[in-house]
Design a protein around this motif. Structure first.
Motif, short mmCIF file in Angstrom:
data_model
loop_
_atom_site.label_atom_id
_atom_site.label_comp_id
_atom_site.label_asym_id
_atom_site.label_seq_id
_atom_site.Cartn_x
_atom_site.Cartn_y
_atom_site.Cartn_z
N GLN A 10 42.79 20.91 31.30
CA GLN A 10 43.20 22.17 30.66
C GLN A 10 44.11 21.89 29.45
OE1 GLN A 10 44.66 23.50 34.61
NE2 GLN A 10 43.68 25.46 34.17
N ARG A 14 42.74 32.96 48.93
CA ARG A 14 41.57 33.25 48.10
C ARG A 14 40.29 33.32 48.92
NH1 ARG A 14 42.83 29.08 43.01
NH2 ARG A 14 44.67 30.19 42.26
N ARG A 74 46.45 27.16 47.02
CA ARG A 74 46.28 28.60 46.89
C ARG A 74 44.97 29.07 47.53
NH1 ARG A 74 47.11 28.35 40.51
NH2 ARG A 74 45.69 26.63 40.96
N HIS A 104 46.41 35.89 43.34
CA HIS A 104 45.63 34.72 43.72
C HIS A 104 46.46 33.43 43.72
CE1 HIS A 104 45.87 34.82 39.44
NE2 HIS A 104 45.42 33.59 39.35
N ASP A 105 47.72 33.51 43.31
CA ASP A 105 48.57 32.32 43.27
C ASP A 105 49.60 32.28 44.39
OD1 ASP A 105 47.35 31.37 40.92
OD2 ASP A 105 48.71 32.53 39.65
N VAL A 141 42.59 33.61 29.11
CA VAL A 141 43.39 32.39 29.29
C VAL A 141 43.54 31.72 27.92
CG1 VAL A 141 43.63 30.27 30.64
CG2 VAL A 141 42.33 32.19 31.57
N GLU A 191 51.04 37.83 32.04
CA GLU A 191 51.69 37.01 33.07
C GLU A 191 52.82 36.23 32.42
OE1 GLU A 191 50.79 33.55 36.42
OE2 GLU A 191 49.91 33.41 34.44
N TYR A 221 40.27 29.21 35.28
CA TYR A 221 41.42 29.18 34.37
C TYR A 221 41.30 27.97 33.43
CZ TYR A 221 43.31 33.20 36.72
OH TYR A 221 43.46 34.48 37.20
N PHE A 276 48.99 22.36 32.40
CA PHE A 276 48.43 22.39 33.76
C PHE A 276 47.63 21.09 33.97
CE2 PHE A 276 49.67 26.62 32.59
CZ PHE A 276 50.28 27.08 33.74
N PHE A 323 50.93 21.33 37.73
CA PHE A 323 50.10 20.87 38.84
C PHE A 323 50.38 19.42 39.22
CE2 PHE A 323 46.68 24.20 37.58
CZ PHE A 323 47.28 25.15 38.37
N ARG A 363 44.29 40.98 31.23
CA ARG A 363 45.49 40.39 31.82
C ARG A 363 45.55 39.02 31.15
NH1 ARG A 363 46.02 35.25 34.52
NH2 ARG A 363 47.69 35.37 36.04
N HIS A 414 45.35 27.56 27.08
CA HIS A 414 44.61 26.30 27.15
C HIS A 414 43.13 26.60 27.31
CE1 HIS A 414 46.39 27.53 31.06
NE2 HIS A 414 45.15 27.40 31.49
N ASP A 431 46.89 35.33 30.73
CA ASP A 431 47.43 34.24 31.53
C ASP A 431 48.61 33.56 30.83
OD1 ASP A 431 46.72 32.57 33.95
OD2 ASP A 431 46.59 30.98 32.45
N VAL A 432 49.60 33.18 31.58
CA VAL A 432 50.80 32.45 31.10
C VAL A 432 51.13 32.72 29.62
CG1 VAL A 432 50.82 30.71 32.90
CG2 VAL A 432 49.52 30.23 30.85
N ASP A 443 40.02 24.48 37.49
CA ASP A 443 41.06 25.37 38.02
C ASP A 443 40.45 26.76 38.24
OD1 ASP A 443 43.52 26.37 38.86
OD2 ASP A 443 44.25 26.71 36.81
#
Ligand code: GLC
Length: 525
Positions: free
Chosen positions: A169, A393, A389, A329-330, A101, A265, A64, A165, A146, A199, A104, A201-202, A61
């Motif tokens: 992951q 990118r 995505r 980026h998403d 991240v 996020e 990620y 995901f 996903f 930053r 996961h 992630d999730v 990913d």
């Protein structure tokens, strides 16, 4: 005015490292490439860069899926290249934010290799393992973002592991204190090195229901029409009660260091109370900047934006700083979502609203999504559920030379066909370009306390227009945005002077002004 940190006044620019600048001719971007473009970023005037993941990863990913939290993905460079980037950025007063991240890891991470090796491995409980149901099916009905089930059976040990995901992951188990400590050590490794923040992630998904109850059906879901990953409401798999305690523990690690920022996020939402619920309190702080993705989700109309911005401003806890995200980026790029004329209006809005602006690389030159045929998709989301995505990118467009000055070789994703005209070099020389609009607005925001730290208040406006005031130190700035392609006339509360129009061609004074189609203006009152 209270003493504020750089991230409260400043602007963050997101770099997707694979696509920003390739320094060694392998068709993918790297850290030396980013260093080589710092002078550009300094000229642009941003205050911080956030790099999408740069840690070692099998790239299932695109980073990620981390296989080592304390090193660099070799094709991007090594720790020396990173230290060089950090030092060069700091020399230019640009802060560096990394992407963490924690929900996961990669399935290649040594923690997971240990965990899956046997049921009694000491790291078994670092991930979320459960027995199959009696009929052999997964432990519950949770779905991966996903596509397909969020569970994969490990034949060898006969249990399923959870992955919100991809199967590559696996989700970590934050009910296990060792997992937390391991992740905190990873954070400290970078903060000690001088990184200015993360930053995360999730971040709202790190805690799951301890009973792993089935998620309820989404009553709005229509088979065949909607993205199949949205069939169930994620009641038990995200934003669980315990998440706030865990976030506070993460935050405490950041606060071991001086002036670091934690950006989080959280779920995409237009509900200010959901977003604002992640700031915590002064005594128990949580995320400095929980992402506000509302601009990506709201219908592009003035009334919707006014209503949201008013509610957001009213809901923000005292002392908290808001933020606005136009792209990442998403998501489909802003120029593609609303068209380039309105993207200029969006730029003026982003850079004059109350809250830290986030710019996604290439937005400043009006890069749009690039058509990529499905057989060339790299993004697993595109490959699995058709929503790729990759379109947003693609390589940064620097100049009108082969591969847009991004690389000297075939690039990992195609360069946009419009690069001969849509690029940094051409736009720097064009006084009315998107780039010069961004550059001028960034400069204005930087030198104007009313814009970077002032109060916000919306004003009555003709239909299709969003008009607001920003004020600090008795200086008042009025922003008038025309979301339509018709002329609109605005009456100012008093005599004012237009400082900038999105068309970059207008300086005038008066008490009334007529906005041309797709025009926004910033007026000093
Ligand atoms: C976040 C990232 C996205 C990634 C996902 C899984 O939503 O922004 O790119 O695929 O998390 O880590």
């Amino acid at each position: 005015m209270a003493q504020t940190s750089w991230w409260q006044r400043g602007i963050v620019y997101q770099i997707y490292p694979r696509s920003f600048m390739d320094s060694n001719g392998d068709g993918i971007g790297d850290l030396r490439g980013i260093s080589a473009r710092l002078d550009y970023l300094h000229w642009l005037g941003i205050d911080g860069i956030w790099l999408s993941p740069i840690f070692p990863s099998p790239m299932a990913d695109f980073g990620y899926d981390v296989s080592n939290y304390t090193d660099i993905y070799p094709p991007f460079g090594n720790l020396d290249d990173f230290d060089h980037l950090l030092e060069e950025a700091h020399k230019r007063d640009i802060r560096v934010i990394l992407d963490l991240v924690p929900n996961h890891t990669s399935n290649h991470h040594p923690w997971f290799l240990d965990s899956r090796s046997s049921r009694d491995n000491p790291k078994r409980d670092w991930y979320i393992w459960r027995d199959p149901q009696p009929d052999g099916s997964p432990p519950n009905n949770w779905l991966s973002y996903f596509g397909g089930a969020a569970w994969t059976l490990d034949e060898k040990t006969g249990q399923y592991y959870l992955h919100s995901f991809l199967p590559e992951q696996p989700d970590l188990n934050y009910h296990n204190p060792e997992v937390k400590q391991a992740m905190f050590d990873g954070i400290r490794f970078w903060l000690k090195r001088g990184v200015d923040g993360f930053r995360v992630d999730v971040i709202d998904r790190m805690i799951k229901d301890e009973l792993l109850r089935d998620n309820p059906l989404n009553p709005d879901y229509v088979e065949g029409r909607d993205n199949p990953t949205g069939k169930y409401l994620r009641l038990y798999s995200e934003n669980r009660p315990g998440i706030h305690e865990l976030i506070r523990e993460f935050r405490a690690v950041f606060d071991e260091f001086k002036d670091r920022v934690m950006i989080g996020e959280i779920a995409y939402s237009t509900d200010p109370s959901l977003i604002c619920g992640f700031y915590g309190t002064e005594q128990a702080p949580e995320i400095n900047l929980p992402f506000n993705f509302a601009p990506l989700m709201l219908p592009w109309n003035a009334a919707a934006f006014r209503q949201f911005a008013d509610a957001y401003a009213a809901t923000l806890p005292a002392g908290a700083t808001g933020n606005y995200v136009l792209g990442n980026h998403d998501q489909t790029r802003v120029g593609t979502r609303i068209g380039l004329p309105q993207a200029r209006v969006a730029a003026l809005m982003l850079l004059t609203l109350a809250g830290t602006p986030f710019i996604y690389y290439g937005e400043e030159i009006g890069m749009c999504d690039v058509a990529i045929p499905p057989h060339l998709y790299q993004d697993p989301q595109g490959i699995n559920i058709g929503i790729s995505r990759d379109h947003q990118r693609t390589p940064m467009q620097w100049e009108n030379t082969p591969y847009a000055g991004f690389s000297t070789a075939e690039t990992w994703l195609p360069v946009a066909p419009d690069y001969p005209v849509v690029n940094v070099a051409v736009q720097r020389g064009d006084p009315t370009s998107m780039l010069n609009l961004y550059h001028t607005l960034i400069e204005l925001r930087r030198v104007t306390p009313a814009l970077h730290s002032g109060t916000y208040q919306s004003l009555a406006a003709p239909e299709g227009c969003f008009v607001y005031l920003r004020e600090a130190d008795l200086r008042q700035m009025l922003v008038a945005l025309n979301f339509t392609n018709e002329e609109k006339t605005i009456t100012l509360p008093r005599y004012g002077k237009v400082l900038i129009s999105t068309h970059l061609d207008r300086v005038e004074t008066g008490t009334q002004l007529t906005l041309r189609p797709d025009e926004g203006v910033l007026v000093e009152l």
